[in-house]
Design an enzyme around this catalytic site. Sequence first.
Site, PDB file in Angstrom:
ATOM      1  CG  ASN A   1      -0.365   0.006   2.497  1.00 42.26           C
ATOM      2  OD1 ASN A   1       0.702  -0.575   2.685  1.00 42.26           O
ATOM      3  ND2 ASN A   1      -0.985   0.665   3.452  1.00 42.26           N
TER       4      ASN A   1
ATOM      5  CD  GLU B   1       4.902  -0.197  13.272  1.00 36.87           C
ATOM      6  OE1 GLU B   1       3.659  -0.142  13.373  1.00 36.87           O
ATOM      7  OE2 GLU B   1       5.672   0.141  14.199  1.00 36.87           O
TER       8      GLU B   1
ATOM      9  CB  CYS C   1      -1.524   0.619   8.478  1.00 39.67           C
ATOM     10  SG  CYS C   1      -0.253   1.869   8.297  1.00 39.67           S
TER      11      CYS C   1
ATOM     12  CD  GLU D   1       8.761   0.643  10.632  1.00 42.49           C
ATOM     13  OE1 GLU D   1       9.661   0.349   9.839  1.00 42.49           O
ATOM     14  OE2 GLU D   1       7.555   0.568  10.353  1.00 42.49           O
TER      15      GLU D   1
HETATM   16  P1  NAD Z   1       0.799  -9.173   3.862  1.00 42.08           P
HETATM   17  O1  NAD Z   1       0.992  -9.539   5.276  1.00 42.08           O
HETATM   18  O2  NAD Z   1      -0.037 -10.039   2.998  1.00 42.08           O
HETATM   19  O3  NAD Z   1       2.219  -9.085   3.115  1.00 42.08           O
HETATM   20  C1  NAD Z   1       3.260  -8.261   3.598  1.00 42.08           C
HETATM   21  C2  NAD Z   1       4.574  -8.760   3.033  1.00 42.08           C
HETATM   22  O4  NAD Z   1       4.877 -10.031   3.606  1.00 42.08           O
HETATM   23  C3  NAD Z   1       4.562  -8.966   1.513  1.00 42.08           C
HETATM   24  O5  NAD Z   1       5.797  -8.562   0.970  1.00 42.08           O
HETATM   25  C4  NAD Z   1       4.391 -10.466   1.411  1.00 42.08           C
HETATM   26  O6  NAD Z   1       4.861 -11.004   0.185  1.00 42.08           O
HETATM   27  C5  NAD Z   1       5.239 -10.930   2.574  1.00 42.08           C
HETATM   28  N1  NAD Z   1       5.017 -12.317   3.027  1.00 42.08           N
HETATM   29  C6  NAD Z   1       3.975 -13.130   2.751  1.00 42.08           C
HETATM   30  N2  NAD Z   1       4.155 -14.335   3.347  1.00 42.08           N
HETATM   31  C7  NAD Z   1       5.318 -14.260   4.022  1.00 42.08           C
HETATM   32  C8  NAD Z   1       6.048 -15.174   4.835  1.00 42.08           C
HETATM   33  N3  NAD Z   1       5.613 -16.412   5.078  1.00 42.08           N
HETATM   34  N4  NAD Z   1       7.215 -14.763   5.371  1.00 42.08           N
HETATM   35  C9  NAD Z   1       7.685 -13.516   5.147  1.00 42.08           C
HETATM   36  N5  NAD Z   1       7.040 -12.605   4.372  1.00 42.08           N
HETATM   37  C10 NAD Z   1       5.874 -12.980   3.822  1.00 42.08           C
HETATM   38  O7  NAD Z   1       0.266  -7.666   3.850  1.00 42.08           O
HETATM   39  P2  NAD Z   1      -0.211  -6.801   2.592  1.00 42.08           P
HETATM   40  O8  NAD Z   1      -1.522  -7.326   2.113  1.00 42.08           O
HETATM   41  O9  NAD Z   1       0.900  -6.648   1.601  1.00 42.08           O
HETATM   42  O10 NAD Z   1      -0.417  -5.358   3.260  1.00 42.08           O
HETATM   43  C11 NAD Z   1      -1.584  -4.960   3.915  1.00 42.08           C
HETATM   44  C12 NAD Z   1      -1.397  -5.038   5.410  1.00 42.08           C
HETATM   45  O11 NAD Z   1      -0.279  -4.251   5.792  1.00 42.08           O
HETATM   46  C13 NAD Z   1      -2.578  -4.466   6.176  1.00 42.08           C
HETATM   47  O12 NAD Z   1      -2.884  -5.317   7.261  1.00 42.08           O
HETATM   48  C14 NAD Z   1      -2.052  -3.127   6.693  1.00 42.08           C
HETATM   49  O13 NAD Z   1      -2.672  -2.656   7.856  1.00 42.08           O
HETATM   50  C15 NAD Z   1      -0.628  -3.453   6.919  1.00 42.08           C
HETATM   51  N6  NAD Z   1       0.157  -2.227   6.971  1.00 42.08           N
HETATM   52  C16 NAD Z   1       0.625  -1.806   8.197  1.00 42.08           C
HETATM   53  C17 NAD Z   1       1.357  -0.621   8.292  1.00 42.08           C
HETATM   54  C18 NAD Z   1       1.877  -0.151   9.617  1.00 42.08           C
HETATM   55  O14 NAD Z   1       2.800   0.634   9.628  1.00 42.08           O
HETATM   56  N7  NAD Z   1       1.326  -0.592  10.744  1.00 42.08           N
HETATM   57  C19 NAD Z   1       1.613   0.128   7.136  1.00 42.08           C
HETATM   58  C20 NAD Z   1       1.116  -0.321   5.922  1.00 42.08           C
HETATM   59  C21 NAD Z   1       0.392  -1.513   5.844  1.00 42.08           C
END
Ligand code: NAD
Length: 483
Positions: A152, A250, A284, A461
């Site tokens: 995102n 995060e 997020c 962060e």
């Molecule tokens: P996701 O958890 O599906 O994926 C995040 C990353 O993890 C991707 O690069 C993905 O390929 C990788 N990944 C997947 N399986 C993995 C594994 N087994 N081991 C290691 N890495 C793996 O999240 P998303 O759909 O890309 O993003 C949306 C989420 O991110 C929402 O829940 C949002 O709230 C969160 N988010 C949080 C913040 C924050 O700062 N708190 C900021 C932005 C987004």
Amino acid sequence: MSGTRVLTSVVGGTAVVGDDVRPDVNPSDLSDVVAEASIVGADVAADAVGAAAGAFGAWSSATPWQRAEVLDRAGSEVIARADELGDLLAREEGKTYPEARGEVVRAAQILKYFAGVALQPHGQALDSVRPGIDITVTREPVGVVSVITPWNFPIAIPAWKIAPALAFGNTVVFKPADLVPASAWELVDILNRAGLPAGALNLILGRGSVVGPVLTGDPRVNAVTFTGSVSTGKGVLAETSARGAKVQLELGGKNPLVVTDNADLGIAVECAIQGGFGSTGQRCTASSILVVTDGVHDAFVDAMQERMGRWSVGDARTAGIEMGPVVDESQLAQDLRYLDVARAEGAQVVGGERLEVGVDGHYLSPALAIGTDVTDTINREEVFGPVMSVIRATDYADALARANASTMNLSAGICTTSLAEASHFRRHSKAGMVMVNLPTAGVDFHVPFGGRGESSYGPREQGTAAVEFFTVSKTAYTAPGAP
Ligand code: NAD
């Protein structure tokens, strides 16, 4: 040959082609393939860890000036190319061009901020409590850092992890989300050309389930910084903490915006609209729950519906559009599913319909679920779309209690003209970040960022907080030598 640009992983400064290909599709126009990502497997991820470990000696001993120069040069190039990179980001992720360009500029600011941080003193010299002994506390790089990011914020989140990692002398293996490889590739290319030694920054384009375990489990990885969903984050935490590596997470947010009887309704509606529907609600920190006190509830809900009726949805790169498409079909299906559940649990849903805008994309009108409460599914789980729900509260104290019912306490806001309410909310909100008369989304880069509860794990962060995660401290005692 399709003529489509092919993006590769980068290991030790060299492009590496994988066995598989994943199209990078424009969510505003599904006929537009932005690029094709060549997907690598676990073996290449392990090579990238090896390359980062190999480059650690050179980069960790680079002078602060050399590290600052690389980050500053990269920041200058990102700024100079903000129009082009903003267009690319809007095209592959679907946020509007002004939002995307703003994110690119933010990435440049972060790179330049951490160029400055590389030059700042981070240690201490103290007298011992024992006579004649000197103490120094120094900050050393952690080693190899895995950077795993969501889709995102395709350039700002990678920048706010990679820049401090490099500023403090660490080397990096970076795995972006599958949906946004092009922005990630550009950032890595810019940083490598800005003067990093080969292997200091490696890019892995691969499936999370395949390459993720290497990035979290390889014993040569000293720290993992992850942003993504709560469920993936829990797995990352289990992998890394089992072997004692440093980890920072995060995760999701379920962010309330309280509107009290003392609010300026114009400000409150704009905070809710921008906070909830900006970037298609895919932040997020997005406002997802509007907790509104009795005296203004009906007027606020009416004003919201009027404003939503004027909210323009369309191709992210069309001038004047306020909201682009949802990022992909599965996220759109998730948004619609949560709205169905809200209806089934008794909410009245306004908006939230698939839209035809003359081009084939993942378009959804903004949605408001009215008449909900804290126990409803839509208020307990992260939707991650242009969807907000309204909870009615009797008074400020009741509103605070309902706002604090969330377990993903990233950001929380209040709209009020009462100093007493604002001060009380700042002190008693459970969230990691609190906004007064501002949207819950929208933060600065020079101050700590992070949530509480299920939303975050480990040191904060960004800004002044980054030194905690990206360095380890060493305390040295020196006895006086002979005069
Ligand atoms: P996701 O958890 O599906 O994926 C995040 C990353 O993890 C991707 O690069 C993905 O390929 C990788 N990944 C997947 N399986 C993995 C594994 N087994 N081991 C290691 N890495 C793996 O999240 P998303 O759909 O890309 O993003 C949306 C989420 O991110 C929402 O829940 C949002 O709230 C969160 N988010 C949080 C913040 C924050 O700062 N708190 C900021 C932005 C987004």
